[in-house]
Design a protein around this motif. Structure first.
Motif, short mmCIF file in Angstrom:
data_model
loop_
_atom_site.label_atom_id
_atom_site.label_comp_id
_atom_site.label_asym_id
_atom_site.label_seq_id
_atom_site.Cartn_x
_atom_site.Cartn_y
_atom_site.Cartn_z
N PHE A 99 -17.06 -4.52 4.29
CA PHE A 99 -16.39 -3.30 4.49
C PHE A 99 -15.79 -2.51 4.16
O PHE A 99 -15.00 -3.25 3.35
CB PHE A 99 -15.26 -4.11 5.77
N SER A 100 -15.83 -1.03 3.75
CA SER A 100 -14.84 -0.34 2.89
C SER A 100 -14.02 0.58 4.12
O SER A 100 -14.53 0.67 4.62
CB SER A 100 -15.70 -0.02 1.93
N HIS A 101 -13.48 0.93 3.59
CA HIS A 101 -12.35 1.79 4.32
C HIS A 101 -12.13 2.71 3.53
O HIS A 101 -10.71 2.71 2.78
CB HIS A 101 -11.28 1.23 5.33
N LYS A 102 -12.56 4.51 3.12
CA LYS A 102 -12.06 5.28 2.19
C LYS A 102 -10.67 5.39 1.77
O LYS A 102 -10.07 5.07 0.91
CB LYS A 102 -12.76 6.34 2.33
N THR A 103 -9.68 5.79 3.01
CA THR A 103 -8.26 5.85 3.02
C THR A 103 -7.59 4.77 2.78
O THR A 103 -7.15 4.64 1.93
CB THR A 103 -8.02 6.31 4.35
N LEU A 104 -7.93 3.73 3.76
CA LEU A 104 -7.66 2.70 2.90
C LEU A 104 -7.45 2.15 1.56
O LEU A 104 -6.16 2.02 0.81
CB LEU A 104 -7.37 0.82 3.72
N PHE A 105 -8.85 1.91 0.75
CA PHE A 105 -8.88 1.68 -0.31
C PHE A 105 -8.59 3.03 -1.60
O PHE A 105 -7.76 2.73 -2.41
CB PHE A 105 -9.98 1.35 -0.76
N ASP A 106 -8.44 3.34 -0.39
CA ASP A 106 -7.36 5.03 -1.70
C ASP A 106 -6.36 4.80 -2.00
O ASP A 106 -5.84 5.15 -2.98
CB ASP A 106 -7.66 6.33 -0.72
N GLU A 107 -5.69 4.15 -0.84
CA GLU A 107 -3.96 4.76 -1.26
C GLU A 107 -3.40 3.43 -1.58
O GLU A 107 -2.60 3.28 -2.25
CB GLU A 107 -3.32 4.67 0.95
N VAL A 108 -4.08 2.09 -1.39
CA VAL A 108 -3.71 1.25 -2.33
C VAL A 108 -4.18 0.72 -3.78
O VAL A 108 -3.32 1.14 -4.94
CB VAL A 108 -4.22 -0.48 -1.85
N ARG A 109 -4.57 1.85 -3.45
CA ARG A 109 -5.17 2.12 -5.22
C ARG A 109 -4.31 3.45 -5.85
O ARG A 109 -3.94 3.28 -6.91
CB ARG A 109 -6.82 3.09 -5.12
N GLY A 110 -4.05 3.50 -5.53
CA GLY A 110 -2.49 4.74 -6.11
C GLY A 110 -1.72 4.28 -6.14
O GLY A 110 -0.68 4.39 -6.77
N LEU A 111 -1.61 2.85 -4.91
CA LEU A 111 0.27 2.00 -5.56
C LEU A 111 0.01 1.03 -6.73
O LEU A 111 0.38 0.88 -7.27
CB LEU A 111 0.10 1.22 -3.42
#
Length: 265
Positions: free
Chosen positions: A61-73
């Motif tokens: 499962f992927s969730h774009k916003t979640l993975f993008d936010e964690v990537r930023g962190l």
């Protein structure tokens, strides 16, 4: 399920992890978990974020916003990650095809190299190798460090580890001959523990690497014959490619692989 009762990062992580371990692909629930996590991301520690992404990735499962936010962190604070968190983050992003060259080479690779001696060998090193290979990212400096660290732990590898490492390094075997020699020797010792997928990937990897070891391919082909009834079409194709790359094509094995033509259609 009363999602409103999931109020803390621990609640969300525990729910996602439980669903993942049970193999319950409840997309709507995971979507809600991701939305709640994103809304309160500042309350999550890296350990909790790692566990959350692992749960998502385990079910693909992927969730774009979640993975993008964690990537930023990660890009801002990757040095705060423990070795285990770096492994799981790399694996999760790679598993759901969110691991591009920028993230892997510019953010994760330097942090991984800085902690190279702290990873659990061989499992965590093998997982890191798979993560970069699966993302089609080859960082020469990182792979040199991984090859050096893996060489001393080859004897502790299982069939999954061996197949992952052989495939990951197959395109650059010429730079890591010592590692491949150790892998060839160890493969002979544990060949009967390989699953159909693992034996197919190992033949493919050694073949693409151009390993000149007819005795090894003979042993692997014997394992193929033993598990022939369990092979899927993709396994057969990988085996045929690997064998053709090294021009090892025993007629008996080829006939056995090609006799079930419906499997290949």
């Amino acid at each position: 399920l009363r999602m409103r009762e999931l109020k803390t990062p621990t609640d969300l992580v525990c729910m996602a992890t439980a669903l993942s371990r049970l193999g319950l692909r409840e997309q709507e629930i995971f979507g809600r978990i991701a939305d709640l996590a994103v809304a309160d991301l500042q309350s999550f520690g890296f350990s909790e974020l790692t566990s959350l992404l692992w749960a998502f990735a385990s079910l693909n499962f992927s969730h774009k916003t979640l993975f993008d936010e964690v990537r930023g962190l990660l890009q801002q604070q990757v040095e705060r990650c423990s070795p285990r968190e770096l492994v799981q983050m790399s694996w999760a992003f790679s598993r759901v095809t969110k691991a591009d060259e920028e993230l892997m080479m510019e953010t994760l690779a330097p942090a991984i190299r800085a902690k190279m001696l702290e990873f659990e060998a061989p499992r965590e090193l093998c997982t890191l190798t798979w993560s970069f290979s699966n993302a089609s990212v080859v960082d020469a400096a990182l792979f040199n460090d991984l090859a050096h660290a893996l060489h001393s732990s080859v004897k502790a590898m299982n069939a999954h580890d061996v197949s992952s490492v052989v495939v990951a390094f197959s395109g650059i075997e010429f730079a890591h001959r010592r590692l491949f020699q150790a892998l060839q020797k160890h493969t002979r010792r544990i060949v009967h523990s390989f699953s159909p997928l693992q034996v197919a990937r190992t033949i493919h990897g050694f073949g693409v690497a151009g390993v000149d070891d007819e005795g090894l391919f003979k042993i692997l082909c014997e394992e193929v014959m033993r598990q022939q009834h369990l092979l899927h079409a993709k396994n057969v194709v990988e085996i045929l490619i690997g064998l053709s790359e090294v021009e090892y094509t025993p007629p008996r094995v080829l006939r056995a692989l090609l006799q079930d033509t419906e499997k290949l259609l």
